[in-house]
Motif scaffolding. Structure first.
Motif, PDB file in Angstrom:
ATOM      1  N   HIS A 178       9.886  -5.765  -2.276  1.00  0.00           N
ATOM      2  CA  HIS A 178       9.295  -4.463  -2.577  1.00  0.00           C
ATOM      3  C   HIS A 178      10.298  -3.498  -3.212  1.00  0.00           C
ATOM      4  N   ALA A 246       0.450  -5.101  10.024  1.00  0.00           N
ATOM      5  CA  ALA A 246       1.598  -4.918   9.141  1.00  0.00           C
ATOM      6  C   ALA A 246       2.735  -4.275   9.929  1.00  0.00           C
ATOM      7  N   SER A 264       8.746  -4.118   4.049  1.00  0.00           N
ATOM      8  CA  SER A 264       7.360  -3.953   4.450  1.00  0.00           C
ATOM      9  C   SER A 264       6.717  -5.327   4.452  1.00  0.00           C
ATOM     10  N   PHE A 291       1.633  -4.650  -1.537  1.00  0.00           N
ATOM     11  CA  PHE A 291       1.498  -3.278  -1.051  1.00  0.00           C
ATOM     12  C   PHE A 291       2.687  -2.898  -0.179  1.00  0.00           C
ATOM     13  N   ASN A 292       3.459  -1.918  -0.631  1.00  0.00           N
ATOM     14  CA  ASN A 292       4.638  -1.458   0.088  1.00  0.00           C
ATOM     15  C   ASN A 292       4.258  -0.270   0.973  1.00  0.00           C
ATOM     16  N   ARG A 293       4.208  -0.488   2.272  1.00  0.00           N
ATOM     17  CA  ARG A 293       3.745   0.547   3.194  1.00  0.00           C
ATOM     18  C   ARG A 293       4.799   1.611   3.506  1.00  0.00           C
ATOM     19  N   ALA A 297       2.418   4.100   0.652  1.00  0.00           N
ATOM     20  CA  ALA A 297       1.259   4.318   1.521  1.00  0.00           C
ATOM     21  C   ALA A 297       1.517   5.550   2.379  1.00  0.00           C
ATOM     22  N   PHE A 299       0.485   7.702   5.958  1.00  0.00           N
ATOM     23  CA  PHE A 299      -0.052   7.548   7.310  1.00  0.00           C
ATOM     24  C   PHE A 299       0.117   8.867   8.064  1.00  0.00           C
ATOM     25  N   THR A 420       4.319   9.519   3.597  1.00  0.00           N
ATOM     26  CA  THR A 420       4.903   8.181   3.584  1.00  0.00           C
ATOM     27  C   THR A 420       5.982   8.069   4.663  1.00  0.00           C
ATOM     28  N   LYS A 498      -5.327   5.338  14.850  1.00  0.00           N
ATOM     29  CA  LYS A 498      -5.522   4.983  13.451  1.00  0.00           C
ATOM     30  C   LYS A 498      -6.892   5.448  12.969  1.00  0.00           C
ATOM     31  N   ASP A 531       1.606  -1.407  12.339  1.00  0.00           N
ATOM     32  CA  ASP A 531       0.215  -1.035  12.118  1.00  0.00           C
ATOM     33  C   ASP A 531      -0.723  -1.908  12.953  1.00  0.00           C
TER      34      ASP A 531
END
Length: 579
Positions: A178, A246, A264, A291-293, A297, A299, A420, A498, A531
């Motif tokens: 990533h 994740a 990630s 997908f790089n959390r 991303a 949260f 992020t 969540k 996650d």
């Protein structure tokens, strides 16, 4: 007399006719010779031109003779990518790609059948269509192995050729996927630092034809490959052991803003960014690993945000570490009831608010500062705007369109604003590094360079108080689960419900832990996320049982590699000895 004259005229006439006849024959012979010489000269020129052309063909590289259109550029080189210690992360390998000149193909059916014996998963219909197209050039398969090239040469198919290309190779596979990103088949950066390199001018050089076999200076990153391997390994094992969707983590040098490791999972192998299933379709589950959390991303970071709320109250002078707030009863506001997870049902000091992660106490501090002050403080820390860094594809935080009191209250303990994880780590670093917000970087940066771009966001006294709070929670509160003997770890957990389809799920968590070490002289920030874990240490699903143990494992293994010398004893004078 008349007779004499007549005889002379008759003789002259005969002589003239005789001379004319002789001269005409000579002229004809000369014209014939000239025509013959011209014909010989023409044939000589033709043969000489043919001979010269054959010599030219014999001396010219056959590859240059292929009819290659504008869409196929020359061999494109990319600079190597190395870590901060010079360890190779990405490099170019020379490979051969297969092309066809369909106008020279004699039997397309036979050619496809022969190629299928060498090339796995060859699309017969598509290849046949290309070979029957009658065009000048068609790619058939990019980046063959040497064995495949040799086997195809042995087939002896006319109209088939090879062209050298560069293939990007990543020795570490998914270890830093990533961060590094990947390229397409034409060696153009699509993600991560590979794309960043193109954006810095490599794409323009390629368009100008200046990226052939010219060696390019390696691009050095700030990451430490050894630490990166540890971080990814810990995240991968946590996702498996805790049965989570994740997981991930990041390590940041809080003095320079350098990112030393970021992982990630699930992730992917940049050597094979896409994977094809047996039926020929693309594996969508595998591509989810793109997908790089950590940076791409957002949260709701849960109780980690209580660090920012208390720092806000301290910096505004509304509280001190010894202040007491009333947390004896739940708060009812706007149809919502705000309560503590494990309430003490009594007034709490600020130390206890942080230690027991009191929602009620944190909301009281936010109320003291006010809605506008709260929004301004989070903006100052960079938590409400898109983060500036080299990494492409950074996500933009979300916040309420209009802040009201209820929004300020819920945001104070980590609900209502999504940001992020990397931004959270950067903002947390500013709380304990003396109060300076330093933009994160994936490239090496000196302390002097960092100081030149640093921006003060909190007072030095506030930063000292926050170090005290982090250290206190690391020994008395939830931070005990991340404590590593000798490394003096301090931090804050964050357990958030969540959001599923716009609603909070009470049985599914997003957990995080932000930690600094060594707290006697903080140098590094570590943040972990996990996650939707189904289980954790001792069966728990909160951050203390999932995200905190990840931090413990990372610091225990990576701390010595980062040059942190463990200390033991109250004054740090004792060291471990092995006899």
């Amino acid at each position: 007399m008349i007779g004499f004259v007549m005889r002379l005229r008759s003789r002259n006439h005969f002589s003239t006719r005789k001379n004319r006849t002789f001269l005409g024959a000579a002229q004809r012979r000369m014209d014939t010779k000239q025509r013959l010489a011209i014909i010989i000269a023409i044939f000589a020129v033709i043969y000489l031109a043919t001979f010269a052309r054959l010599v030219q063909y014999g001396l010219t590289d056959p590859i240059a003779l292929a009819s290659i259109g504008d869409s196929t550029t020359a061999v494109v080189s990319r600079p190597d990518i190395v870590d901060r210690n010079g360890q190779l992360l990405a490099t170019d390998l020379r490979t051969m790609s297969l092309y066809a000149e369909p106008r020279r193909i004699i039997d397309a059916d036979e050619a496809v059948e022969k190629l299928a014996t060498v090339i796995p998963n060859l699309d017969w219909s598509d290849t046949h269509r290309k070979l029957r197209s009658g065009s000048a050039f068609q790619w058939l398969r990019r980046q063959l192995t040497p064995r495949q090239q040799s086997d195809i040469l042995a087939l002896g198919i006319p109209g088939i050729g090879f062209r050298p290309e560069n293939r990007r190779f990543y020795p570490g596979g998914p270890t830093a996927s990533h961060i590094i990103g990947h390229v397409n088949v034409d060696n153009q950066g699509l993600a991560g630092m590979e794309r960043y390199i193109d954006q810095q001018g490599l794409a323009d050089l390629r368009a100008a034809g200046l990226t052939g076999d010219v060696p390019l200076e390696p691009v050095k990153l700030s990451i430490d490959l050894r630490v990166q391997h540890i971080v990814r390994d810990v995240a991968a094992r946590a996702m498996k052991d805790y049965q989570a969707e994740a997981a991930g983590a990041v390590i940041l040098d809080m003095e320079t803003g350098e990112i030393l490791a970021m992982a990630s999972v699930p992730d992917y192998d940049p050597n094979q960014p896409s994977r094809t299933l047996a039926d020929g379709s693309v594996d969508k589950e595998y591509e989810k690993g793109w997908f790089n959390r950590i940076s791409n991303a957002t949260f709701e970071m849960g109780s980690t945000f209580k660090s920012f709320t208390l720092a806000m109250g301290l910096d505004a002078g509304k509280i001190t570490v010894n202040s007491v707030v009333d947390a004896s009863r739940p708060i009812r506001m706007g149809g919502f009831t705000i309560k503590d997870f494990k309430g003490r049902n009594r007034p709490l000091s600020i130390l206890e608010v942080f230690q027991y992660s009191s929602n009620i106490g944190t909301a009281a501090v936010a109320d003291m500062v006010g809605v506008e002050g709260h929004q301004e403080f989070l903006t100052r820390l960079g938590l409400l705007s898109k983060m500036e860094t080299e990494m492409p594809g950074v996500a933009t935080p979300t916040q309420p369109r209009a802040w009201k009191k209820i929004n300020s209250v819920t945001i104070s303990f980590g609900h209502g604003v999504a940001t992020t994880p990397l931004q959270t780590a950067v903002a947390a670093a500013s709380l304990i590094n003396g109060g300076n917000l330093i933009a994160p970087t994936f490239l090496p940066r000196s302390r002097d360079e960092a100081q030149s771009i640093a921006r003060r966001v909190v007072k030095e006294k506030t930063s000292a108080d926050m170090r005290y709070l982090f250290n206190w929670n690391g020994t008395k509160g939830s931070g005990r689960h991340a404590q590593v003997a000798g490394f003096n770890v301090g931090g804050k957990t964050g357990t958030a419900d969540k959001v599923i389809n716009g609603r909070y799920a009470s049985n599914i968590n997003f957990n995080a832990f932000v930690a600094g070490f060594p707290m006697d002289k903080p140098r590094y920030i570590v943040l972990s996320i996990i996650d939707a874990p189904q289980t954790g240490e001792n069966g728990g699903r909160t951050a203390a049982s999932t995200a905190a143990p990840m931090i413990k494992d990372i610091i225990g293994r990576a701390g010595p590699l980062l040059g942190v010398q463990p200390q033991f004893g109250k004054d740090g004078s004792l060291i471990l000895a092995d006899y």
